[in-house]
Design a protein around this motif. Structure first.
Motif, short mmCIF file in Angstrom:
data_model
loop_
_atom_site.label_atom_id
_atom_site.label_comp_id
_atom_site.label_asym_id
_atom_site.label_seq_id
_atom_site.Cartn_x
_atom_site.Cartn_y
_atom_site.Cartn_z
N VAL A 9 0.85 -1.19 0.00
CA VAL A 9 0.00 0.00 0.00
C VAL A 9 0.89 1.24 0.00
O VAL A 9 1.77 1.37 0.85
N GLN A 11 1.65 5.44 -0.03
CA GLN A 11 1.17 6.69 0.55
C GLN A 11 1.90 7.84 -0.11
O GLN A 11 3.13 7.85 -0.16
N ALA A 21 2.12 0.37 4.14
CA ALA A 21 2.02 -0.92 4.82
C ALA A 21 2.01 -2.03 3.78
O ALA A 21 1.82 -1.79 2.59
N VAL A 23 0.03 -5.69 3.00
CA VAL A 23 -1.23 -6.35 3.35
C VAL A 23 -1.27 -7.73 2.72
O VAL A 23 -1.04 -7.89 1.52
N PRO A 44 -3.64 -6.71 7.46
CA PRO A 44 -2.55 -5.73 7.39
C PRO A 44 -1.34 -6.21 8.20
O PRO A 44 -1.50 -6.77 9.28
N LEU A 65 -2.70 0.59 11.73
CA LEU A 65 -3.57 -0.32 10.99
C LEU A 65 -4.42 -1.15 11.94
O LEU A 65 -4.10 -1.33 13.10
N SER A 96 -9.08 2.17 9.15
CA SER A 96 -7.67 2.55 9.09
C SER A 96 -7.01 2.22 7.76
O SER A 96 -5.99 2.79 7.40
N ILE A 97 -7.58 1.24 7.02
CA ILE A 97 -7.01 0.92 5.70
C ILE A 97 -8.01 1.19 4.58
O ILE A 97 -7.88 0.68 3.48
N ARG A 98 -9.01 1.99 4.88
CA ARG A 98 -10.00 2.35 3.87
C ARG A 98 -9.45 3.44 2.95
O ARG A 98 -8.57 4.21 3.34
N LYS A 100 -7.54 3.20 0.46
CA LYS A 100 -6.14 2.99 0.08
C LYS A 100 -5.99 1.93 -1.00
O LYS A 100 -4.90 1.47 -1.29
N VAL A 102 -7.12 -1.18 -0.88
CA VAL A 102 -7.10 -2.55 -0.36
C VAL A 102 -8.43 -3.26 -0.61
O VAL A 102 -8.48 -4.39 -1.08
#
Length: 248
Positions: A9, A11, A21, A23, A44, A65, A96-98, A100, A102
């Protein structure tokens, strides 16, 4: 079928981007009677945790995460010739991982499975309801998320961004790729890199220990040489004094 994938992922940081991160995505399908279910578990992980091998118990240093697994599922029913998609009552992954990429990657696995194995099955109704999603922004996000794959939602009772998906054939859906946010990476290469980095860390520690040991040996030798030099000087002085006394 059991297939494990690893995604990175990203950023955005200024003009570039960095790894946010890693995943793990575990895709499993299982037949039972006249139906088959596919599940996609999203877990994650943090690369540094894998390298250290020791979890940090300090809550102030907790991972940003989610610490739990998020699951997407779909079940194909041969009797009804339908596919029912379920991703939990909220149909979303952890906050927290929305946003992005995933969730898109996870649902893409299910869409691909539906198109390849059950192209002529109808997809069951999906409701984006205020009952499960009281927040209007969440409903808007959910509708947009499913629309990326070809789902078409109609408003329910005029409520903003609350809708029921129109029935659709699996073959009319499509994969949705989001390479700007995530990359799928080779697991074996990733593990080799982890092992290489672990080896480099261990070698650095060994080298530091060896240097420290060599320093101690050098220090002891220097101290011994200094003592010997002082002793020789003292003996020399004594010898000179003795000669002077003897010559008198």
């Amino acid at each position: 079928m059991n297939n494990i994938k690893l995604i990175r992922v990203k950023q955005k940081i200024g003009a570039g981007d960095r790894v946010f991160a890693y995943v793990m995505v575990n895709v499993r399908s299982k037949k039972h009677g006249y139906s088959e279910t596919i599940s996609v578990d999203v877990t994650p992980i943090i690369k540094d945790e894998l390298l250290s091998g020791v979890p940090d118990d300090d809550p102030s240093k907790a991972s940003p995460l989610d610490d739990k697994t998020n699951r997407f599922t779909a079940t194909a029913d041969a009797n009804r010739e339908t596919v029912t998609i379920a991703a939990g009552p909220r149909m979303m992954i952890g906050s927290s991982i929305r946003d992005k990429g995933v969730g898109t990657f996870a649902l893409n696995e299910i869409i691909r499975w539906m198109i390849v194995k059950y192209p002529n099955y109808m997809v069951d109704v999906i409701n984006v309801s205020s009952t499960f999603l009281p927040n209007e922004e969440d409903r808007k996000r959910a509708v947009h998320f499913f629309s990326n794959f070809g789902f078409d939602f109609k408003e329910n009772q005029g409520l903003a961004h609350e809708g029921t998906m129109e029935a659709v054939l699996c073959m009319n859906l499509h994969e949705h790729l989001n390479r700007s946010k995530i990359d799928e990476i080779d697991i074996s290469k990733f593990i080799r890199e982890l092992l290489r980095e672990r080896y480099m860390i261990e070698e650095t520690i060994k080298n530091q220990g060896r240097l420290l040991q060599e320093h101690e040996v050098f220090r002891h030798k220097a101290e011994k040489d200094k003592f010997t030099s002082v002793l020789i000087n003292i003996l020399t002085v004594i010898g000179i004094l003795f000669l002077l006394f003897y010559l008198k």
